[in-house]
Motif scaffolding. Sequence first.
Motif, PDB file in Angstrom:
ATOM      1  N   ALA A  11     121.510 -37.560   4.735  1.00 46.22           N
ATOM      2  CA  ALA A  11     121.211 -37.605   3.298  1.00 46.22           C
ATOM      3  C   ALA A  11     121.049 -39.063   2.885  1.00 46.22           C
ATOM      4  CB  ALA A  11     122.329 -36.941   2.495  1.00 46.22           C
ATOM      5  N   VAL A  12     119.988 -39.342   2.139  1.00 50.90           N
ATOM      6  CA  VAL A  12     119.699 -40.715   1.711  1.00 50.90           C
ATOM      7  C   VAL A  12     119.493 -40.770   0.204  1.00 50.90           C
ATOM      8  CG1 VAL A  12     118.694 -41.378   3.939  1.00 50.90           C
ATOM      9  CG2 VAL A  12     117.199 -40.481   2.140  1.00 50.90           C
ATOM     10  N   ARG A  13     119.702 -41.952  -0.338  1.00 51.81           N
ATOM     11  CA  ARG A  13     119.508 -42.224  -1.756  1.00 51.81           C
ATOM     12  C   ARG A  13     118.023 -42.291  -2.113  1.00 51.81           C
ATOM     13  NH1 ARG A  13     122.382 -46.617  -1.100  1.00 51.81           N
ATOM     14  NH2 ARG A  13     124.419 -45.679  -1.261  1.00 51.81           N
ATOM     15  N   ASP A  14     117.242 -42.947  -1.241  1.00 56.41           N
ATOM     16  CA  ASP A  14     115.826 -43.220  -1.504  1.00 56.41           C
ATOM     17  C   ASP A  14     115.048 -42.922  -0.224  1.00 56.41           C
ATOM     18  OD1 ASP A  14     113.294 -44.419  -1.787  1.00 56.41           O
ATOM     19  OD2 ASP A  14     114.078 -46.176  -2.838  1.00 56.41           O
ATOM     20  N   ILE A  15     114.374 -41.796  -0.202  1.00 53.66           N
ATOM     21  CA  ILE A  15     113.699 -41.367   1.023  1.00 53.66           C
ATOM     22  C   ILE A  15     112.574 -42.305   1.416  1.00 53.66           C
ATOM     23  CG2 ILE A  15     111.988 -39.766   0.036  1.00 53.66           C
ATOM     24  CD1 ILE A  15     112.968 -37.827   2.388  1.00 53.66           C
ATOM     25  N   GLU A  16     111.889 -42.894   0.435  1.00 50.69           N
ATOM     26  CA  GLU A  16     110.792 -43.809   0.768  1.00 50.69           C
ATOM     27  C   GLU A  16     111.321 -45.060   1.461  1.00 50.69           C
ATOM     28  OE1 GLU A  16     107.787 -42.710   0.725  1.00 50.69           O
ATOM     29  OE2 GLU A  16     108.467 -40.917  -0.313  1.00 50.69           O
ATOM     30  N   ALA A  17     112.430 -45.606   0.978  1.00 53.06           N
ATOM     31  CA  ALA A  17     113.028 -46.787   1.606  1.00 53.06           C
ATOM     32  C   ALA A  17     113.499 -46.456   3.019  1.00 53.06           C
ATOM     33  CB  ALA A  17     114.191 -47.317   0.766  1.00 53.06           C
ATOM     34  N   ALA A  18     114.096 -45.289   3.204  1.00 54.23           N
ATOM     35  CA  ALA A  18     114.590 -44.894   4.522  1.00 54.23           C
ATOM     36  C   ALA A  18     113.427 -44.662   5.495  1.00 54.23           C
ATOM     37  CB  ALA A  18     115.471 -43.654   4.414  1.00 54.23           C
ATOM     38  N   VAL A  19     112.375 -43.991   5.047  1.00 54.05           N
ATOM     39  CA  VAL A  19     111.210 -43.761   5.905  1.00 54.05           C
ATOM     40  C   VAL A  19     110.590 -45.102   6.298  1.00 54.05           C
ATOM     41  CG1 VAL A  19     108.834 -42.874   5.947  1.00 54.05           C
ATOM     42  CG2 VAL A  19     110.699 -41.416   5.131  1.00 54.05           C
ATOM     43  N   SER A  20     110.462 -46.011   5.346  1.00 50.25           N
ATOM     44  CA  SER A  20     109.897 -47.325   5.629  1.00 50.25           C
ATOM     45  C   SER A  20     110.717 -48.066   6.680  1.00 50.25           C
ATOM     46  CB  SER A  20     109.824 -48.140   4.335  1.00 50.25           C
ATOM     47  OG  SER A  20     109.356 -49.441   4.593  1.00 50.25           O
ATOM     48  N   PHE A  21     112.036 -48.047   6.542  1.00 49.14           N
ATOM     49  CA  PHE A  21     112.931 -48.704   7.490  1.00 49.14           C
ATOM     50  C   PHE A  21     112.749 -48.133   8.898  1.00 49.14           C
ATOM     51  CE2 PHE A  21     117.032 -48.620   9.751  1.00 49.14           C
ATOM     52  CZ  PHE A  21     117.313 -49.970   9.824  1.00 49.14           C
ATOM     53  N   PHE A  22     112.846 -46.812   9.031  1.00 60.84           N
ATOM     54  CA  PHE A  22     112.794 -46.197  10.351  1.00 60.84           C
ATOM     55  C   PHE A  22     111.400 -46.275  10.981  1.00 60.84           C
ATOM     56  CE2 PHE A  22     116.750 -44.092   8.864  1.00 60.84           C
ATOM     57  CZ  PHE A  22     117.582 -44.547   9.880  1.00 60.84           C
ATOM     58  N   THR A  23     110.335 -46.168  10.193  1.00 57.49           N
ATOM     59  CA  THR A  23     108.994 -46.300  10.777  1.00 57.49           C
ATOM     60  C   THR A  23     108.734 -47.748  11.176  1.00 57.49           C
ATOM     61  OG1 THR A  23     107.947 -46.449   8.588  1.00 57.49           O
ATOM     62  CG2 THR A  23     107.971 -44.281   9.665  1.00 57.49           C
ATOM     63  N   ASP A  24     109.229 -48.718  10.415  1.00 54.68           N
ATOM     64  CA  ASP A  24     109.089 -50.118  10.815  1.00 54.68           C
ATOM     65  C   ASP A  24     109.828 -50.397  12.120  1.00 54.68           C
ATOM     66  OD1 ASP A  24     107.476 -50.669   8.668  1.00 54.68           O
ATOM     67  OD2 ASP A  24     108.921 -51.935   7.614  1.00 54.68           O
ATOM     68  N   ILE A 104     113.020 -56.937  12.012  1.00 55.02           N
ATOM     69  CA  ILE A 104     112.468 -55.836  11.209  1.00 55.02           C
ATOM     70  C   ILE A 104     113.532 -55.336  10.234  1.00 55.02           C
ATOM     71  CG2 ILE A 104     111.679 -53.434  11.313  1.00 55.02           C
ATOM     72  CD1 ILE A 104     110.373 -54.252  14.073  1.00 55.02           C
ATOM     73  N   ALA A 105     114.747 -55.122  10.714  1.00 53.91           N
ATOM     74  CA  ALA A 105     115.832 -54.650   9.846  1.00 53.91           C
ATOM     75  C   ALA A 105     116.091 -55.640   8.710  1.00 53.91           C
ATOM     76  CB  ALA A 105     117.097 -54.430  10.666  1.00 53.91           C
ATOM     77  N   ALA A 106     116.047 -56.923   9.006  1.00 48.91           N
ATOM     78  CA  ALA A 106     116.302 -57.945   7.985  1.00 48.91           C
ATOM     79  C   ALA A 106     115.260 -57.892   6.865  1.00 48.91           C
ATOM     80  CB  ALA A 106     116.335 -59.329   8.619  1.00 48.91           C
ATOM     81  N   ARG A 107     114.035 -57.523   7.196  1.00 48.67           N
ATOM     82  CA  ARG A 107     112.997 -57.389   6.155  1.00 48.67           C
ATOM     83  C   ARG A 107     113.348 -56.273   5.170  1.00 48.67           C
ATOM     84  NH1 ARG A 107     109.155 -58.450  10.576  1.00 48.67           N
ATOM     85  NH2 ARG A 107     108.631 -56.252  10.678  1.00 48.67           N
ATOM     86  N   HIS A 108     114.243 -55.379   5.586  1.00 49.05           N
ATOM     87  CA  HIS A 108     114.725 -54.293   4.723  1.00 49.05           C
ATOM     88  C   HIS A 108     116.113 -54.625   4.176  1.00 49.05           C
ATOM     89  CE1 HIS A 108     111.500 -51.399   5.671  1.00 49.05           C
ATOM     90  NE2 HIS A 108     111.442 -52.083   6.794  1.00 49.05           N
ATOM     91  N   ASP A 109     116.509 -55.892   4.290  1.00 46.16           N
ATOM     92  CA  ASP A 109     117.816 -56.375   3.848  1.00 46.16           C
ATOM     93  C   ASP A 109     118.957 -55.653   4.570  1.00 46.16           C
ATOM     94  OD1 ASP A 109     119.311 -58.241   2.436  1.00 46.16           O
ATOM     95  OD2 ASP A 109     119.650 -56.870   0.763  1.00 46.16           O
ATOM     96  N   CYS A 110     118.753 -55.351   5.847  1.00 48.79           N
ATOM     97  CA  CYS A 110     119.748 -54.691   6.678  1.00 48.79           C
ATOM     98  C   CYS A 110     120.141 -55.645   7.795  1.00 48.79           C
ATOM     99  CB  CYS A 110     119.179 -53.392   7.260  1.00 48.79           C
ATOM    100  SG  CYS A 110     118.655 -52.214   5.997  1.00 48.79           S
ATOM    101  N   HIS A 111     121.439 -55.922   7.890  1.00 51.15           N
ATOM    102  CA  HIS A 111     121.928 -56.946   8.806  1.00 51.15           C
ATOM    103  C   HIS A 111     123.117 -56.421   9.600  1.00 51.15           C
ATOM    104  CE1 HIS A 111     119.400 -59.720   6.569  1.00 51.15           C
ATOM    105  NE2 HIS A 111     119.877 -59.148   5.479  1.00 51.15           N
ATOM    106  N   PRO A 112     123.384 -57.020  10.782  1.00 48.72           N
ATOM    107  CA  PRO A 112     124.535 -56.590  11.584  1.00 48.72           C
ATOM    108  C   PRO A 112     125.832 -56.645  10.786  1.00 48.72           C
ATOM    109  CG  PRO A 112     123.141 -58.032  12.879  1.00 48.72           C
ATOM    110  CD  PRO A 112     122.623 -58.081  11.450  1.00 48.72           C
TER     111      PRO A 112
END
Length: 142
Positions: A11-24, A104-112
């Motif tokens: 379950a996600v808050r924003d499906i477009e953001a999640a799809v963008s992250f995983f496809t990237d 790629i993750a960092a472009r989505h503001d996702c970091h270790p």
Amino acid sequence: MTITLANVGIAVRDIEAAVSFFTDLGLELVGRDTISGAWADTAVGLDGNHARIAVLRTPGSDGEIELFEYLHPDAIETEPTQPNEIGMHRVAFSVDDIDSALEIAARHDCHPLRGVATYEDLYKVTYLRGPSGIIVMLAQKL
């Protein structure tokens, strides 16, 4: 009886953001839909169940994740899952270049969560917080 894993649902808050992250990251979008109706209420166990869904697959495999953005009932916000909590809490991917995956993750503001570790000269491994707080493990075989 035969059993195979069909997918992992998140379950996600924003499906477009999640799809963008995983496809990237390299997953392929298999399909999208909006689900609702008596069958969905019964299958999921929620009255008035109505959600947007997207199914993504790792290239060349049957491994899929199914993302849900609930329209009704409202999604329940909780504290982000911690790696040591009981229950399902992460999705893991093997990558051939962990540094590229982290860019790629960092472009989505996702970091270790802490950094990249080396496990017995076999793998480089990290956990990062993805969209909607999802913990994503990345592992590169050395």
